[in-house]
Design a protein around this motif. Structure first.
Motif, PDB file in Angstrom:
ATOM      1  N   PHE A 181      46.645  51.655  62.952  1.00 14.13           N
ATOM      2  CA  PHE A 181      47.113  52.238  63.947  1.00 14.13           C
ATOM      3  C   PHE A 181      48.136  53.573  63.934  1.00 14.13           C
ATOM      4  CE2 PHE A 181      46.581  47.741  65.655  1.00 14.13           C
ATOM      5  CZ  PHE A 181      46.041  48.014  66.856  1.00 14.13           C
ATOM      6  N   ALA A 182      48.873  53.651  62.828  1.00  9.14           N
ATOM      7  CA  ALA A 182      49.599  54.578  62.394  1.00  9.14           C
ATOM      8  C   ALA A 182      48.815  55.577  61.965  1.00  9.14           C
ATOM      9  CB  ALA A 182      50.928  54.343  61.460  1.00  9.14           C
ATOM     10  N   GLU A 183      47.847  55.372  60.688  1.00  9.49           N
ATOM     11  CA  GLU A 183      46.975  56.290  60.397  1.00  9.49           C
ATOM     12  C   GLU A 183      46.259  57.016  61.142  1.00  9.49           C
ATOM     13  OE1 GLU A 183      46.674  54.248  55.926  1.00  9.49           O
ATOM     14  OE2 GLU A 183      45.019  54.112  57.426  1.00  9.49           O
ATOM     15  N   VAL A 194      38.278  55.469  63.950  1.00 12.31           N
ATOM     16  CA  VAL A 194      38.501  55.422  62.711  1.00 12.31           C
ATOM     17  C   VAL A 194      37.863  54.134  61.492  1.00 12.31           C
ATOM     18  CG1 VAL A 194      40.273  55.241  60.623  1.00 12.31           C
ATOM     19  CG2 VAL A 194      40.689  56.509  62.488  1.00 12.31           C
ATOM     20  N   GLN A 195      38.015  53.093  62.421  1.00 13.30           N
ATOM     21  CA  GLN A 195      37.554  51.920  61.973  1.00 13.30           C
ATOM     22  C   GLN A 195      36.945  50.858  63.056  1.00 13.30           C
ATOM     23  OE1 GLN A 195      40.290  49.291  59.690  1.00 13.30           O
ATOM     24  NE2 GLN A 195      40.878  50.719  58.369  1.00 13.30           N
ATOM     25  N   PRO A 196      35.618  51.478  63.319  1.00 17.69           N
ATOM     26  CA  PRO A 196      35.143  50.919  64.528  1.00 17.69           C
ATOM     27  C   PRO A 196      34.781  49.619  64.705  1.00 17.69           C
ATOM     28  CG  PRO A 196      33.472  52.505  63.514  1.00 17.69           C
ATOM     29  CD  PRO A 196      34.785  52.584  62.994  1.00 17.69           C
ATOM     30  N   HIS A 197      34.584  48.938  63.329  1.00 14.95           N
ATOM     31  CA  HIS A 197      34.128  47.375  63.100  1.00 14.95           C
ATOM     32  C   HIS A 197      35.357  46.673  62.673  1.00 14.95           C
ATOM     33  CE1 HIS A 197      30.355  48.809  64.324  1.00 14.95           C
ATOM     34  NE2 HIS A 197      30.169  49.566  63.459  1.00 14.95           N
ATOM     35  N   GLY A 198      36.327  47.215  62.615  1.00 15.14           N
ATOM     36  CA  GLY A 198      37.772  46.865  61.919  1.00 15.14           C
ATOM     37  C   GLY A 198      38.363  45.599  62.795  1.00 15.14           C
ATOM     38  N   PRO A 199      39.487  44.849  62.284  1.00 18.25           N
ATOM     39  CA  PRO A 199      39.947  44.062  63.126  1.00 18.25           C
ATOM     40  C   PRO A 199      40.793  44.607  64.168  1.00 18.25           C
ATOM     41  CG  PRO A 199      40.962  43.969  60.769  1.00 18.25           C
ATOM     42  CD  PRO A 199      39.748  44.936  60.894  1.00 18.25           C
ATOM     43  N   ALA A 200      41.483  45.834  63.914  1.00 12.83           N
ATOM     44  CA  ALA A 200      42.133  46.533  65.173  1.00 12.83           C
ATOM     45  C   ALA A 200      41.388  46.938  66.067  1.00 12.83           C
ATOM     46  CB  ALA A 200      42.974  47.599  64.422  1.00 12.83           C
ATOM     47  N   ALA A 201      40.115  47.464  65.911  1.00 13.96           N
ATOM     48  CA  ALA A 201      39.369  47.738  67.094  1.00 13.96           C
ATOM     49  C   ALA A 201      38.946  46.612  67.917  1.00 13.96           C
ATOM     50  CB  ALA A 201      38.057  48.434  66.391  1.00 13.96           C
ATOM     51  N   ARG A 202      38.716  45.534  67.111  1.00 14.36           N
ATOM     52  CA  ARG A 202      38.240  44.134  67.801  1.00 14.36           C
ATOM     53  C   ARG A 202      39.279  43.433  68.659  1.00 14.36           C
ATOM     54  NH1 ARG A 202      35.942  43.040  62.710  1.00 14.36           N
ATOM     55  NH2 ARG A 202      37.490  41.515  62.229  1.00 14.36           N
ATOM     56  N   GLU A 203      40.573  43.757  68.259  1.00 15.40           N
ATOM     57  CA  GLU A 203      41.858  43.320  68.963  1.00 15.40           C
ATOM     58  C   GLU A 203      41.917  44.345  70.217  1.00 15.40           C
ATOM     59  OE1 GLU A 203      44.196  41.681  65.186  1.00 15.40           O
ATOM     60  OE2 GLU A 203      44.815  43.594  66.206  1.00 15.40           O
ATOM     61  N   ILE A 204      41.775  45.381  70.252  1.00 17.29           N
ATOM     62  CA  ILE A 204      42.058  46.461  71.398  1.00 17.29           C
ATOM     63  C   ILE A 204      40.845  46.041  72.360  1.00 17.29           C
ATOM     64  CG2 ILE A 204      41.488  48.963  72.123  1.00 17.29           C
ATOM     65  CD1 ILE A 204      44.389  48.390  71.011  1.00 17.29           C
ATOM     66  N   GLN A 205      39.376  46.124  71.738  1.00 13.99           N
ATOM     67  CA  GLN A 205      38.540  45.613  72.744  1.00 13.99           C
ATOM     68  C   GLN A 205      38.715  44.426  73.599  1.00 13.99           C
ATOM     69  OE1 GLN A 205      35.319  46.030  69.621  1.00 13.99           O
ATOM     70  NE2 GLN A 205      34.488  47.847  70.748  1.00 13.99           N
ATOM     71  N   ALA A 206      39.073  43.414  72.806  1.00 10.36           N
ATOM     72  CA  ALA A 206      39.226  41.915  73.438  1.00 10.36           C
ATOM     73  C   ALA A 206      40.533  42.159  74.717  1.00 10.36           C
ATOM     74  CB  ALA A 206      39.700  40.952  72.489  1.00 10.36           C
ATOM     75  N   LEU A 207      41.536  42.984  74.194  1.00 10.80           N
ATOM     76  CA  LEU A 207      42.681  43.206  75.360  1.00 10.80           C
ATOM     77  C   LEU A 207      41.939  43.968  76.378  1.00 10.80           C
ATOM     78  CD1 LEU A 207      45.513  42.618  76.040  1.00 10.80           C
ATOM     79  CD2 LEU A 207      46.181  44.820  74.889  1.00 10.80           C
ATOM     80  N   ALA A 208      41.445  44.849  76.290  1.00 12.31           N
ATOM     81  CA  ALA A 208      40.775  45.721  77.304  1.00 12.31           C
ATOM     82  C   ALA A 208      39.682  44.851  78.276  1.00 12.31           C
ATOM     83  CB  ALA A 208      39.796  46.875  76.659  1.00 12.31           C
ATOM     84  N   ARG A 209      38.930  44.079  77.694  1.00 11.35           N
ATOM     85  CA  ARG A 209      38.272  43.212  78.438  1.00 11.35           C
ATOM     86  C   ARG A 209      38.996  42.246  79.149  1.00 11.35           C
ATOM     87  NH1 ARG A 209      35.046  43.049  73.649  1.00 11.35           N
ATOM     88  NH2 ARG A 209      35.909  41.221  72.878  1.00 11.35           N
ATOM     89  N   GLU A 210      40.086  41.791  78.658  1.00  9.98           N
ATOM     90  CA  GLU A 210      40.817  40.796  79.303  1.00  9.98           C
ATOM     91  C   GLU A 210      41.548  41.424  80.477  1.00  9.98           C
ATOM     92  OE1 GLU A 210      44.332  37.459  77.970  1.00  9.98           O
ATOM     93  OE2 GLU A 210      43.453  38.481  76.366  1.00  9.98           O
ATOM     94  N   LEU A 211      42.168  42.757  80.293  1.00 10.73           N
ATOM     95  CA  LEU A 211      42.709  43.163  81.486  1.00 10.73           C
ATOM     96  C   LEU A 211      42.019  43.509  82.590  1.00 10.73           C
ATOM     97  CD1 LEU A 211      45.047  45.846  79.318  1.00 10.73           C
ATOM     98  CD2 LEU A 211      45.776  43.619  80.456  1.00 10.73           C
ATOM     99  N   LEU A 212      40.664  43.937  82.310  1.00 10.83           N
ATOM    100  CA  LEU A 212      39.741  44.318  83.348  1.00 10.83           C
ATOM    101  C   LEU A 212      39.486  43.157  84.220  1.00 10.83           C
ATOM    102  CD1 LEU A 212      37.577  47.044  81.650  1.00 10.83           C
ATOM    103  CD2 LEU A 212      39.321  47.357  83.212  1.00 10.83           C
ATOM    104  N   GLU A 213      39.444  41.794  83.473  1.00 10.81           N
ATOM    105  CA  GLU A 213      39.032  40.575  84.190  1.00 10.81           C
ATOM    106  C   GLU A 213      39.851  39.775  84.745  1.00 10.81           C
ATOM    107  OE1 GLU A 213      37.134  38.357  80.773  1.00 10.81           O
ATOM    108  OE2 GLU A 213      35.391  39.899  80.774  1.00 10.81           O
ATOM    109  N   MET A 214      41.345  40.428  84.549  1.00 11.05           N
ATOM    110  CA  MET A 214      42.575  39.717  84.684  1.00 11.05           C
ATOM    111  C   MET A 214      42.325  39.465  86.544  1.00 11.05           C
ATOM    112  SD  MET A 214      46.202  40.564  83.489  1.00 11.05           S
ATOM    113  CE  MET A 214      46.491  41.964  84.162  1.00 11.05           C
TER     114      MET A 214
END
Length: 214
Positions: A181-183, A194-214
């Protein structure tokens, strides 16, 4: 004639510093943009951190960033939002008229909270302000998002329990304490770049989906 905006407007708000508000805002906007949504990021923080992030970028941005740290934000956003599917507002760091305006502009509110008792206690003011404004907005939806979580720790689990006395749910998707995140921010990039398939990317994508479906 005033344009009709169809965008979903998401405000990221917390008056406590260091919770990752701008980090969440820029990465959320990037996730939406990379999912094919025309996205706008509004920097409503007088410190201009999202604008600084954009200025550090060497390549074309995934989305425009507009500075609008003024208490007429809710009046100005509809015209700005007209050409976008999604608008993310990086809110101010204090509970004031500017924060109130950001709430009035939004349909979704995300409150980033670190797994710390200080963050839980500090959420009182922003929750109260949201509740006051929500009296005038029937469709306003709010949620806490746990940021900088260290996996498999008791404090990470305890913060979810501690937040239950507030009237808003805690998002199932959480963001871990990750160096990427800082890098990525230092280069004006999102973790999805930077890391499209990394854990941070997956977390952001999951949160984005959750917010849109909220």
């Amino acid at each position: 004639m005033t344009p009709i905006h169809l965008a979903m407007i998401i405000a990221v708000l917390n008056q406590k510093g260091g919770v990752g508000k701008t980090t969440l805002s820029v990465n959320l906007a990037a996730a939406l943009a990379l999912a094919g949504q025309r996205t706008l990021l509004i920097d409503a923080d007088p410190q201009g951190s999202a604008l600084d992030w954009q200025a550090a970028r060497q390549t074309e941005s995934l989305f425009p960033v507009v500075g609008m740290a003024k208490p007429t934000l809710h009046k100005d956003v509809p015209a700005l939002a007209a050409d976008y599917h999604q608008v993310v507002i990086d809110g101010p760091p204090r509970v004031n008229e500017l924060a109130k305006s950001a709430i009035l502009a939004a349909e979704r509110i995300v409150i980033p909270v670190q797994p710390s008792p200080y963050d839980v206690w500090a959420a009182d003011e922003i929750v109260q302000l949201i509740q006051e404004v929500a009296l005038y907005k029937e469709n306003l939806r709010c949620a806490f998002a746990i940021t900088r979580k260290i996996g498999n720790t008791a404090i990470g689990r305890d913060v979810v329990e501690a937040l239950k006395h507030y009237p808003f749910p805690v998002a199932a998707a959480t963001l871990g304490q990750r160096v990427v995140f800082a890098e990525s921010a230092a280069r004006g990039l999102a973790v999805l770049e930077v890391q499209p398939h990394g854990p941070a990317a997956r977390e952001i994508q999951a949160l984005a989906r959750e917010l849109l479906e909220m």
